[in-house]
Design an enzyme around this catalytic site. Structure first.
Site, PDB file in Angstrom:
ATOM      1  N   TYR A 188       0.801  -1.102  -0.099  1.00  0.00           N
ATOM      2  CA  TYR A 188      -0.005  -0.043  -0.022  1.00  0.00           C
ATOM      3  C   TYR A 188       0.931   1.164  -0.137  1.00  0.00           C
ATOM      4  O   TYR A 188       0.571   2.182  -1.026  1.00  0.00           O
ATOM      5  CB  TYR A 188      -1.071  -0.016   1.299  1.00  0.00           C
ATOM      6  CG  TYR A 188      -1.946   1.209   1.453  1.00  0.00           C
ATOM      7  CD1 TYR A 188      -3.071   1.265   0.709  1.00  0.00           C
ATOM      8  CD2 TYR A 188      -1.787   2.207   2.176  1.00  0.00           C
ATOM      9  CE1 TYR A 188      -3.953   2.020   0.708  1.00  0.00           C
ATOM     10  CE2 TYR A 188      -2.473   3.186   2.288  1.00  0.00           C
ATOM     11  CZ  TYR A 188      -3.932   3.338   1.414  1.00  0.00           C
ATOM     12  OH  TYR A 188      -4.589   4.335   1.606  1.00  0.00           O
TER      13      TYR A 188
ATOM     14  N   LYS B 229       1.503   4.254  -2.792  1.00  0.00           N
ATOM     15  CA  LYS B 229       0.683   5.599  -2.696  1.00  0.00           C
ATOM     16  C   LYS B 229       1.884   6.460  -2.937  1.00  0.00           C
ATOM     17  O   LYS B 229       2.029   7.618  -3.542  1.00  0.00           O
ATOM     18  CB  LYS B 229       0.217   5.714  -1.305  1.00  0.00           C
ATOM     19  CG  LYS B 229      -1.007   4.855  -1.137  1.00  0.00           C
ATOM     20  CD  LYS B 229      -2.323   5.353  -1.938  1.00  0.00           C
ATOM     21  CE  LYS B 229      -3.629   4.768  -1.854  1.00  0.00           C
ATOM     22  NZ  LYS B 229      -4.724   5.360  -2.517  1.00  0.00           N
TER      23      LYS B 229
HETATM   24  N1  LIG Z   1      -9.931   5.903   4.797  1.00  0.00           N
HETATM   25  C1  LIG Z   1      -8.762   6.275   4.921  1.00  0.00           C
HETATM   26  O1  LIG Z   1      -8.189   6.276   6.103  1.00  0.00           O
HETATM   27  C2  LIG Z   1      -7.892   6.780   3.695  1.00  0.00           C
HETATM   28  C3  LIG Z   1      -6.860   7.570   3.969  1.00  0.00           C
HETATM   29  C4  LIG Z   1      -5.975   8.061   3.216  1.00  0.00           C
HETATM   30  C5  LIG Z   1      -6.308   7.519   1.576  1.00  0.00           C
HETATM   31  N2  LIG Z   1      -7.470   6.660   1.403  1.00  0.00           N
HETATM   32  C6  LIG Z   1      -7.697   6.344   0.123  1.00  0.00           C
HETATM   33  O2  LIG Z   1      -8.769   6.698  -0.094  1.00  0.00           O
HETATM   34  C7  LIG Z   1      -9.307   5.786  -1.382  1.00  0.00           C
HETATM   35  C8  LIG Z   1     -10.834   5.726  -0.943  1.00  0.00           C
HETATM   36  O3  LIG Z   1     -10.874   4.624   0.268  1.00  0.00           O
HETATM   37  P1  LIG Z   1     -12.180   4.599   1.078  1.00  0.00           P
HETATM   38  O4  LIG Z   1     -11.335   5.075   2.593  1.00  0.00           O
HETATM   39  O5  LIG Z   1     -13.049   5.690   0.951  1.00  0.00           O
HETATM   40  O6  LIG Z   1     -12.513   3.195   1.148  1.00  0.00           O
HETATM   41  P2  LIG Z   1     -13.748   2.387   0.283  1.00  0.00           P
HETATM   42  O7  LIG Z   1     -13.499   1.246   0.526  1.00  0.00           O
HETATM   43  O8  LIG Z   1     -14.997   3.304   0.681  1.00  0.00           O
HETATM   44  O9  LIG Z   1     -13.093   2.694  -1.098  1.00  0.00           O
HETATM   45  C9  LIG Z   1     -12.145   2.029  -1.862  1.00  0.00           C
HETATM   46  C10 LIG Z   1     -13.152   1.715  -3.352  1.00  0.00           C
HETATM   47  O10 LIG Z   1     -12.086   1.307  -4.181  1.00  0.00           O
HETATM   48  C11 LIG Z   1     -12.819   0.175  -4.575  1.00  0.00           C
HETATM   49  N3  LIG Z   1     -11.997  -0.814  -5.513  1.00  0.00           N
HETATM   50  C12 LIG Z   1     -11.160  -1.637  -5.185  1.00  0.00           C
HETATM   51  N4  LIG Z   1     -10.469  -2.186  -6.151  1.00  0.00           N
HETATM   52  C13 LIG Z   1     -11.238  -1.798  -7.281  1.00  0.00           C
HETATM   53  C14 LIG Z   1     -10.919  -2.062  -8.692  1.00  0.00           C
HETATM   54  N5  LIG Z   1     -10.221  -3.030  -9.140  1.00  0.00           N
HETATM   55  N6  LIG Z   1     -11.521  -1.106  -9.554  1.00  0.00           N
HETATM   56  C15 LIG Z   1     -12.174  -0.291  -9.238  1.00  0.00           C
HETATM   57  N7  LIG Z   1     -12.681  -0.199  -7.814  1.00  0.00           N
HETATM   58  C16 LIG Z   1     -12.038  -0.744  -6.810  1.00  0.00           C
HETATM   59  C17 LIG Z   1     -13.616  -0.558  -4.021  1.00  0.00           C
HETATM   60  O11 LIG Z   1     -14.930  -1.249  -4.271  1.00  0.00           O
HETATM   61  C18 LIG Z   1     -13.991   0.613  -2.978  1.00  0.00           C
HETATM   62  O12 LIG Z   1     -15.437   1.083  -3.424  1.00  0.00           O
HETATM   63  C19 LIG Z   1      -8.328   4.681  -1.664  1.00  0.00           C
HETATM   64  O13 LIG Z   1      -7.611   5.111  -2.520  1.00  0.00           O
HETATM   65  C20 LIG Z   1      -7.665   4.615  -0.214  1.00  0.00           C
HETATM   66  O14 LIG Z   1      -6.332   4.233  -0.483  1.00  0.00           O
HETATM   67  C21 LIG Z   1      -8.253   6.565   2.497  1.00  0.00           C
END
Ligand SMILES: NC(=O)c1ccc[n+]([C@@H]2O[C@H](COP(=O)([O-])OP(=O)(O)OC[C@H]3O[C@@H](n4cnc5c(N)ncnc54)[C@H](O)[C@@H]3O)[C@@H](O)[C@H]2O)c1
Length: 277
Positions: free
Chosen positions: A172, A176
């Site tokens: 991860y 990133k």
């Molecule tokens: N939640 C946190 O703490 C956090 C912090 C920093 C960054 N992020 C990033 O934010 C983004 C969204 O994450 P989130 O926390 O909203 O979680 P989330 O699980 O709601 O969103 C992740 C989404 O990615 C989708 N996904 C996974 N594989 C896929 C594929 N092959 N094709 C299309 N879609 C796919 C999933 O179905 C899901 O809807 C991610 O990139 C995550 O790394 C999250």
């Protein structure tokens, strides 16, 4: 508040309630965008239904956006599949006539394990979604933006893990960090076409993905409960709260607005001050 009237925005991985993607599209719609919700839809061996946006949930997100008054459509999109990427962009253009904004938000962040136990397959799975997916979507969205003229906006949802190492998240963190490098290079190549490319680096937000991380790290760090783990986290954040999806959504809306017309190649922390470089 309606800085993006008439623009068309597509966000990947936006088919889960309470996810960053849903919040981003809610905010972009409130700013006047017509929006395209996309998500994986169908689970596979690794991406199980508890961790992905299913077709039903994606349709429910679309309904919510329409209830908010937005022009919204839903399109299944696995960002690892170049044909599906092209088809989703064609669907956006078919429905709304153009594409102005791409948000690369899809990500796998629920696979935590010690480096010595990471298999090649799981490493590859994370890199395929988090990094290659952003590349494929950027490539084809930018082609559309260049063909239609008038520039565009691309925002990559990176992470605090794009700036610092994180235990048990080797793939991860690498994906990133890579996304920031990709952002900078894409900004250089697409700038002459009036397309800005930036990354946002949020700290923890309790989404579906965030909740899985909380369970894992509370146990790994020896906290008696997730609440105790989160209380400790809050104490280490200068602004004394964890992130909200709305924080990232607001930053996204700004980066997509004319106010950010001269900002490109940035990796912007939205972290309450816990990440500062
Ligand atoms: N939640 C946190 O703490 C956090 C912090 C920093 C960054 N992020 C990033 O934010 C983004 C969204 O994450 P989130 O926390 O909203 O979680 P989330 O699980 O709601 O969103 C992740 C989404 O990615 C989708 N996904 C996974 N594989 C896929 C594929 N092959 N094709 C299309 N879609 C796919 C999933 O179905 C899901 O809807 C991610 O990139 C995550 O790394 C999250």
């Amino acid at each position: 508040m309606r800085r993006l009237e008439g623009k068309v925005a597509l966000c990947t991985g936006s088919g889960r309630h309470h996810g960053l993607g849903e919040a981003i599209l809610q905010r972009l719609a409130a700013e006047g965008c017509r929006v395209v919700v996309t998500d994986l839809g169908r689970p596979d061996a690794l991406l199980q239904s508890g961790n992905i946006g299913t077709t039903e949930e994606m349709e429910s997100v679309v309904r919510g956006l329409r209830e908010q008054g937005a022009d919204a459509i839903g399109v299944p999109l696995d960002v690892r599949d170049e044909d599906q990427v092209q088809a989703a962009i064609a669907a956006a253009v078919g429905a709304f006539g153009r594409l102005d904004v791409l948000i690369n938000n899809a990500g796998i962040g629920f696979l935590m394990e010690p480096l010595l136990e990471v298999t090649r397959e799981r490493w590859q799975a994370v890199l395929d979604v988090n990094l290659m997916g952003a590349f494929l979507c950027t490539k084809h969205a930018a082609k559309q933006m260049i063909a239609q003229g008038g520039g565009g906006r691309i925002v990559n949802i990176a992470s605090q893990a794009a700036k610092s190492g994180h235990m048990h998240m080797a793939a991860y963190t690498s994906s990133k960090h890579g996304l920031v490098g990709f952002t900078r290079t894409a900004a250089m190549e697409l700038g002459p076409h009036g397309i800005t490319v930036n990354a946002i680096c949020p700290n923890h937000v309790t989404t579906g993905l965030g909740a899985v991380q909380n369970e894992y790290f509370a146990k790994f760090r020896g906290f008696p409960s997730v609440d105790a783990y989160l209380a400790d986290m809050r104490n280490r954040i200068p602004l004394r709260r964890v992130g909200l999806a709305a924080d990232t959504a607001a930053a996204c809306a700004w980066l997509c607005s004319d106010d950010a017309a001269y900002v490109t190649g940035e990796a912007m922390n939205v972290s309450g001050g816990v990440e500062m470089h």
